[in-house]
Enzyme design. Structure first.
Site, PDB file in Angstrom:
ATOM      1  N   GLU A 235      10.250  63.985  43.357  1.00  0.00           N
ATOM      2  CA  GLU A 235      10.322  63.167  44.576  1.00  0.00           C
ATOM      3  C   GLU A 235       9.355  61.993  44.471  1.00  0.00           C
ATOM      4  O   GLU A 235       8.166  62.198  44.183  1.00  0.00           O
ATOM      5  CB  GLU A 235       9.965  64.025  45.795  1.00  0.00           C
ATOM      6  CG  GLU A 235      10.982  65.139  46.031  1.00  0.00           C
ATOM      7  CD  GLU A 235      10.447  66.269  46.905  1.00  0.00           C
ATOM      8  OE1 GLU A 235       9.414  66.090  47.570  1.00  0.00           O
ATOM      9  OE2 GLU A 235      11.065  67.350  46.901  1.00  0.00           O
TER      10      GLU A 235
ATOM     11  N   SER B 216      14.308  68.388  47.647  1.00  0.00           N
ATOM     12  CA  SER B 216      15.046  69.624  47.378  1.00  0.00           C
ATOM     13  C   SER B 216      14.354  70.328  46.222  1.00  0.00           C
ATOM     14  O   SER B 216      14.777  70.221  45.067  1.00  0.00           O
ATOM     15  CB  SER B 216      16.495  69.309  46.986  1.00  0.00           C
ATOM     16  OG  SER B 216      17.178  68.583  47.987  1.00  0.00           O
ATOM     17  N   GLU B 217      13.287  71.039  46.535  1.00  0.00           N
ATOM     18  CA  GLU B 217      12.492  71.622  45.447  1.00  0.00           C
ATOM     19  C   GLU B 217      13.269  72.640  44.621  1.00  0.00           C
ATOM     20  O   GLU B 217      13.065  72.751  43.413  1.00  0.00           O
ATOM     21  CB  GLU B 217      11.203  72.244  45.999  1.00  0.00           C
ATOM     22  CG  GLU B 217      10.073  71.247  46.247  1.00  0.00           C
ATOM     23  CD  GLU B 217      10.273  70.372  47.485  1.00  0.00           C
ATOM     24  OE1 GLU B 217      11.192  70.671  48.272  1.00  0.00           O
ATOM     25  OE2 GLU B 217       9.527  69.395  47.661  1.00  0.00           O
TER      26      GLU B 217
ATOM     27  N   PHE C  36       3.092  68.694  45.789  1.00  0.00           N
ATOM     28  CA  PHE C  36       1.886  69.484  46.091  1.00  0.00           C
ATOM     29  C   PHE C  36       2.183  70.928  45.685  1.00  0.00           C
ATOM     30  O   PHE C  36       3.251  71.446  46.012  1.00  0.00           O
ATOM     31  CB  PHE C  36       1.583  69.454  47.592  1.00  0.00           C
ATOM     32  CG  PHE C  36       1.014  68.147  48.099  1.00  0.00           C
ATOM     33  CD1 PHE C  36      -0.338  68.022  48.384  1.00  0.00           C
ATOM     34  CD2 PHE C  36       1.840  67.047  48.301  1.00  0.00           C
ATOM     35  CE1 PHE C  36      -0.858  66.819  48.863  1.00  0.00           C
ATOM     36  CE2 PHE C  36       1.328  65.843  48.782  1.00  0.00           C
ATOM     37  CZ  PHE C  36      -0.034  65.731  49.061  1.00  0.00           C
TER      38      PHE C  36
ATOM     39  N   ASP D 261       1.333  73.632  46.867  1.00  0.00           N
ATOM     40  CA  ASP D 261       1.672  74.504  48.007  1.00  0.00           C
ATOM     41  C   ASP D 261       3.194  74.610  48.156  1.00  0.00           C
ATOM     42  O   ASP D 261       3.711  75.617  48.632  1.00  0.00           O
ATOM     43  CB  ASP D 261       1.097  73.932  49.312  1.00  0.00           C
ATOM     44  CG  ASP D 261      -0.367  73.554  49.193  1.00  0.00           C
ATOM     45  OD1 ASP D 261      -1.206  74.252  49.766  1.00  0.00           O
ATOM     46  OD2 ASP D 261      -0.670  72.550  48.512  1.00  0.00           O
TER      47      ASP D 261
ATOM     48  N   HIS E 265      -1.545  71.578  52.162  1.00  0.00           N
ATOM     49  CA  HIS E 265      -1.512  70.597  51.075  1.00  0.00           C
ATOM     50  C   HIS E 265      -2.765  70.691  50.209  1.00  0.00           C
ATOM     51  O   HIS E 265      -3.169  69.716  49.592  1.00  0.00           O
ATOM     52  CB  HIS E 265      -1.396  69.169  51.617  1.00  0.00           C
ATOM     53  CG  HIS E 265      -0.063  68.842  52.215  1.00  0.00           C
ATOM     54  ND1 HIS E 265       0.373  69.382  53.401  1.00  0.00           N
ATOM     55  CD2 HIS E 265       0.944  68.038  51.777  1.00  0.00           C
ATOM     56  CE1 HIS E 265       1.586  68.911  53.675  1.00  0.00           C
ATOM     57  NE2 HIS E 265       1.957  68.101  52.708  1.00  0.00           N
TER      58      HIS E 265
END
Ligand SMILES: Cc1ncc(C[n+]2csc(CCOP(=O)(O)OP(=O)(O)O)c2C)c(N)n1
Ligand SMILES: [Mg+2]
Lengths: 335, 325
Positions: free
Chosen positions: B29, B59-60, B83, B85, B129
């Site tokens: 991204e 869209s991980e 990140f 997280d 984060h």
């Protein structure tokens, strides 16, 4: 070992006979797998495709050997349809060294890269993005390979499904999303928990895809729509979503009798059993009863031989336990 | 020789490998046109074009699924999770798919891919984060876990990770992005699974990772003025783990202190402590001590975040107290 794969370059009638043989082989294989489960040769779990054979046979017939299949845990049929022989699959279900993955994967993870069978995935929806990745690789490398990802009607409400569809659409990837809508998830009716009537097809428009619905119990119809979708993908025209209506004759897994389903529903779908329907069609087209009997006996013999060969396999030992975590063949995480 | 920041080193490491190997592709991204939210990938789109450097939707699962599918069919993808997280929304692809598939298929597939991610605190971003998640990755069989602590190592370990045939989680300490150092010209390629001894001392061995390495070094300097001489080890890679170097250096001083940014439970230092206790227990002259972030979600306020993450002062005081008790 005879291949159950139906090659598209056969003559019109031979092609249909091959698709019939494939469906019979899938049916006989699954019935034997069920028996072996009841006899405790197959441990753990297994998910059969009895009633859904026309899909695996029709799609595989539309694919080239270099194309890729990504299946779910309900993957025996797709593995066979891509041409993997029965023996290593039975052996894998039984946890033997002659299994397709030497017993390390089991029923839910059948994989045979040499046959383009890129894996059976048991986390709902996960393989849809993975199929996108294979399709991306084909696009990037300029091959015309296509990836086909099968999934169930219950899999359309998980995030990975939606991420994959949008991703494939915006990158115009050569991937076919193929929903085998057998109306049921495990023990819940999909329509009870899904906002639209056609769980996959009705979502297609949201991603700019055409909505394609097909009779999943008609191998010819499946073959036709899949061939068109694959041709579009090969031509660089992007992904397609196909929803095939079908039904599993048995329960979800293991020895599940599927009692939660109304008797009339099952009876109705048994009348639409893809195999007798396809058989009558072949007879009408002039294939002889004798030829079909020979073919069916041949499949019976194949199942019998494969069962015996699989049972003769060894029990995997410690040499396999610590093998192939890493590309170097080992499992070591320290020096 | 040029001065490079840690963030510039990331782009340099990736570019070095993309020039060498056409099968290396990069997706994530905001990584292309924007050059990354941390400006770690500036210039890659311009040099390699939008076929090899691709901006993705948010869209991980799709990003990592695509990396996996591409890796198993001949490419060497680098995927960015902005990140660390955010691994929580795509952990299935990491932990169940990428990590397990080679083993499950009896070695039929390999996954030469790198997932790089901004990791840890120090930027006052708050709990969602800022977590240091190296322990999440370390506990999954089938993943390699690499955590560089300086610009030269970023380049060399990035190259090694890209060339490695297995999946590598490459965690970049956000707190270090602005740090600078002299970087030699030309190709830099390092080795995974090699810890580095950065400082030699006879009294105690301090084992640190990522953002904790510069703090451990500074603490060692201060302790030296009080007569406590420390060996400082940069672990650099949790999997594979260079236990040879660590065991040797702990045996030599008889004491081990770990400095970990991850929240305390199941941090990498706990695994190390068990290995030390198991294999060189009789070389120890005192207890193994872990200096970690407490077992809390990280707070946002600068004053609180500074209290949470091990500081030079806390490292000095903990070691000092323990060595004198
Ligand atoms: C993420 C995830 N959630 C739940 C399950 C458990 N599960 C396995 S199969 C299944 C039903 C799936 O139904 P459907 O997608 O219609 O496929 P079918 O079994 O009918 O082929 C469920 C809930 C799972 N494997 N993965
Ligand atoms: Mg279903």
């Amino acid at each position: 070992m005879t291949s159950t794969h139906a090659a598209p370059e056969l003559s019109y009638l031979d092609h249909k006979v091959a698709m019939y043989r494939c469906q019979v082989a899938l049916r006989q294989f699954e019935q034997r797998a069920y028996d072996l489960f009841l006899e405790n040769f197959v441990k753990g779990t297994s998910h059969l495709s009895i009633g859904q054979e026309a899909i695996a046979a029709g799609v595989a017939a539309a694919m080239r050997p270099t194309d890729w299949t990504f299946a779910t845990y309900r993957g025996h049929a797709h593995t066979l349809a891509r041409g993997v022989p029965m023996t290593p699959i039975f052996a894998e279900l039984m946890g033997r060294t002659n299994g397709l993955m030497a017993g390390k994967g089991g029923s839910m993870h059948l994989t045979s890269v040499e046959h383009g069978m890129m894996g059976s995935y048991a986390i709902i929806g996960a393989h849809l993005p993975i199929a996108c990745g294979a399709a991306w690789s084909a696009q990037y490398r300029g091959t015309d390979q296509v990836a086909v990802a099968f999934f169930g009607d219950g899999s359309v409400n998980i995030g990975a499904f939606h991420e994959a569809l949008n991703f494939a659409a915006v990158w115009k990837l050569p991937v076919i999303f193929f929903c085998e809508n057998n109306l049921w998830m495990e023990y819940t009716r999909t329509s009870d928990v899904t906002a639209v009537a056609n769980p996959a097809a009705d979502r297609a428009a949201a991603y700019g895809l055409e909505s394609i619905i097909v009779d999943g119990n008609d191998a010819d119809a499946v073959y036709e729509v899949t061939s068109l979708a694959i041709a579009r993908a090969r031509a660089g025209e992007g992904p397609s979503m196909i929803e095939a209506k079908t039904y599993r004759h048995g329960g979800h897994s293991r020895a599940d009798p599927g009692k939660y389903r109304p008797d009339e529903e099952l009876a109705e779908w048994l009348l639409k059993d893809p195999i007798p329907l396809y058989r009558s069609r072949l007879l009408e087209m002039g294939v002889s009863e004798d030829d079909l009997l020979v073919l069916e006996a041949d499949v019976d013999a194949e199942v019998e031989t494969a069962t015996n060969e699989a049972k003769a396999g060894g029990v995997p030992g410690e040499d396999l336990l610590l093998k192939d975590v890493w590309a170097d063949g080992g499992a070591s995480w320290r020096n | 020789m040029a001065q490079l920041t840690f963030r510039e080193a990331i782009a340099r490491g990736i570019a070095q490998e993309m020039r060498r190997d056409d099968s290396v592709v990069f997706l994530g991204e905001d990584v292309g046109a924007a050059g990354g939210v941390f400006k770690g990938t500036v210039g890659l789109l311009e040099e390699f074009g939008d076929v090899r450097v691709r901006d993705t939707p948010i869209s991980e699962q799709a990003i990592l699924g695509a990396a996996m599918g591409a890796a198993m069919t001949g490419l060497r993808p680098i995927a960015e999770i902005m990140f660390s997280d955010f691994f929580a929304v795509c952990w299935d692809i990491v932990a169940n798919e990428i990590a397990k598939s080679r083993y499950m298929t009896n070695g039929q597939v390999t996954f030469p891919l790198v997932i790089r991610s901004g990791n840890g605190g120090g930027l006052r971003f708050g709990a969602q984060h800022s977590q240091s998640v190296e322990n999440w990755a370390m506990m999954i069989p089938g993943l390699k876990v690499v955590v560089p602590s300086n610009a030269v190592d970023v380049i060399g370990l990035m190259a090694a990770s890209i060339r490695d045939p297995d999946p590598v989680i490459f965690l970049e300490a956000k707190a270090l992005y602005a740090s600078k150092m002299d970087v030699p010209d030309g190709e830099i390629v390092d080795t995974l699974g090699s810890a580095k001894v950065l400082r030699q001392g006879s009294n105690a061995t301090v084992v640190a990772l990522g953002s904790m390495v510069p703090k451990a070094l500074q603490a060692a300097e201060e302790l030296a003025t009080n007569g406590i001489e420390c060996t400082v080890i940069d672990v650099r890679s949790l999997v594979p783990l260079d236990t040879t170097t660590i065991l040797r250096e702990v045996s030599a001083t008889g004491r081990m202190f770990t400095v970990e940014e991850n929240p305390r439970l199941c941090g990498w230092g706990a695994e190390l402590a068990s290995i030390i206790a198991d294999e060189v227990f009789y070389d120890l002259d005192g207890p193994i001590v872990r200096i970690t972030t407490p077992h809390i979600p990280l707070p946002a306020a600068d004053a609180l975040e500074d209290l949470a993450i091990p500081s030079v002062e806390r490292i000095v005081n903990t070691i000092h107290k323990s060595m004198n008790s």
